[in-house]
Motif scaffolding. Structure first.
Motif, PDB file in Angstrom:
ATOM      1  N   ALA A  68      41.201  41.766  59.187  1.00 45.84           N
ATOM      2  CA  ALA A  68      40.560  41.532  57.896  1.00 45.84           C
ATOM      3  C   ALA A  68      40.736  42.778  57.051  1.00 45.84           C
ATOM      4  N   GLY A  69      41.210  42.585  55.847  1.00 42.92           N
ATOM      5  CA  GLY A  69      41.393  43.709  54.945  1.00 42.92           C
ATOM      6  C   GLY A  69      40.972  43.334  53.537  1.00 42.92           C
ATOM      7  N   LEU A  70      40.977  44.323  52.675  1.00 45.94           N
ATOM      8  CA  LEU A  70      40.628  44.122  51.273  1.00 45.94           C
ATOM      9  C   LEU A  70      41.838  44.404  50.400  1.00 45.94           C
ATOM     10  N   ASN A  71      42.094  43.517  49.469  1.00 39.41           N
ATOM     11  CA  ASN A  71      43.088  43.724  48.423  1.00 39.41           C
ATOM     12  C   ASN A  71      42.304  44.131  47.175  1.00 39.41           C
ATOM     13  N   ILE A  72      42.303  45.409  46.866  1.00 39.35           N
ATOM     14  CA  ILE A  72      41.432  45.969  45.826  1.00 39.35           C
ATOM     15  C   ILE A  72      42.141  45.926  44.478  1.00 39.35           C
ATOM     16  N   VAL A  73      41.506  45.261  43.506  1.00 42.12           N
ATOM     17  CA  VAL A  73      42.074  45.173  42.154  1.00 42.12           C
ATOM     18  C   VAL A  73      41.011  45.515  41.119  1.00 42.12           C
ATOM     19  N   ALA A  74      41.464  46.116  40.015  1.00 40.97           N
ATOM     20  CA  ALA A  74      40.555  46.474  38.920  1.00 40.97           C
ATOM     21  C   ALA A  74      40.478  45.373  37.873  1.00 40.97           C
ATOM     22  N   GLY A  75      41.357  44.405  37.945  1.00 40.45           N
ATOM     23  CA  GLY A  75      41.338  43.299  36.993  1.00 40.45           C
ATOM     24  C   GLY A  75      42.063  43.641  35.708  1.00 40.45           C
ATOM     25  N   TRP A  76      42.465  42.604  35.016  1.00 35.44           N
ATOM     26  CA  TRP A  76      43.209  42.777  33.772  1.00 35.44           C
ATOM     27  C   TRP A  76      42.995  41.602  32.823  1.00 35.44           C
ATOM     28  N   ASN A  77      42.501  40.484  33.355  1.00 37.19           N
ATOM     29  CA  ASN A  77      42.448  39.233  32.610  1.00 37.19           C
ATOM     30  C   ASN A  77      41.171  39.164  31.769  1.00 37.19           C
ATOM     31  N   LYS A  78      41.293  39.466  30.471  1.00 39.20           N
ATOM     32  CA  LYS A  78      40.124  39.529  29.592  1.00 39.20           C
ATOM     33  C   LYS A  78      39.296  38.243  29.621  1.00 39.20           C
ATOM     34  N   PRO A  79      39.884  37.040  29.608  1.00 36.44           N
ATOM     35  CA  PRO A  79      39.050  35.841  29.687  1.00 36.44           C
ATOM     36  C   PRO A  79      38.164  35.788  30.940  1.00 36.44           C
ATOM     37  N   GLU A  80      38.625  36.352  32.067  1.00 35.19           N
ATOM     38  CA  GLU A  80      37.770  36.394  33.258  1.00 35.19           C
ATOM     39  C   GLU A  80      36.613  37.366  33.056  1.00 35.19           C
ATOM     40  N   TYR A  81      36.878  38.530  32.476  1.00 38.72           N
ATOM     41  CA  TYR A  81      35.801  39.462  32.166  1.00 38.72           C
ATOM     42  C   TYR A  81      34.799  38.798  31.224  1.00 38.72           C
ATOM     43  N   ASP A  82      35.302  38.094  30.194  1.00 38.66           N
ATOM     44  CA  ASP A  82      34.415  37.394  29.256  1.00 38.66           C
ATOM     45  C   ASP A  82      33.565  36.360  29.987  1.00 38.66           C
TER      46      ASP A  82
END
Length: 177
Positions: A68-82
């Motif tokens: 089990a591992g983590l794929n760490i992302v900071a995100g980029w998709n503004k509609p998802e943040y919204d």
């Protein structure tokens, strides 16, 4: 396997990624029903509190280390943040500074015993702890590294790095170091 995290589809006629299961829950189910599959659940650092993420690690049984591992992302998709009610930091470096601090908090929770406070730039936590700890050391981590600044984060923090070729719909190539 790399369950991705998408919280809304891309729209259009196909609405690509409209139907994606929570990657942490999917990873846990896959690990419970397989013996050899390695699963990296994608974690958006802006949408997943580090204390909650630390408690959700799936590597807590003997003989399961490294599956089990983590794929760490900071995100980029503004509609998802919204959709989440969170402002997308416009500066890419700020997003990855937050991701770096998030990962440092998670690793500390996984490795340091007792309760303690964390007073960082992005996370101010009082009396936190995480038990039980991962059974056999820290789980592996991965990071997509399509850009140099992401590559810097990946080089410091990841056991596995993959690159996205073209746009998000084009797939990924896995590169192990």
């Amino acid at each position: 396997m790399l369950p991705i995290a998408r919280w809304i589809g891309y729209g259009g006629t196909t609405n690509f990624h409209e139907s994606v299961l929570d990657p942490v829950a999917l990873a846990a189910a896959l690990l419970a029903h397989t013996d050899r599959l390695v699963v990296f659940a994608t974690i958006h650092t802006a949408f997943n509190h580090p204390v909650v993420a630390a408690q959700g690690d799936g590597d807590r049984r003997p003989g399961r280390a490294g599956r089990a591992g983590l794929n760490i992302v900071a995100g980029w998709n503004k509609p998802e943040y919204d959709a989440m009610g969170i402002d997308l930091p416009q500066d890419h470096d700020d997003r990855y500074a937050m991701a770096q601090e998030w990962w440092e908090v998670v690793r500390r929770l996984w490795s340091e015993p007792g309760r303690y406070d964390i007073d960082g730039r992005f996370w101010r936590l009082l009396g936190v702890e995480s038990n039980p700890k991962p059974y056999d050391g820290l789980p592996p981590s991965s990071t997509p590294a399509p850009r140099p600044r992401v590559g810097d984060f990946a080089a410091r923090n990841s056991d596995v790095v993959f690159t996205v070729v073209g746009g998000p719909e084009d797939g990924a190539e896995v590169v192990r170091r």
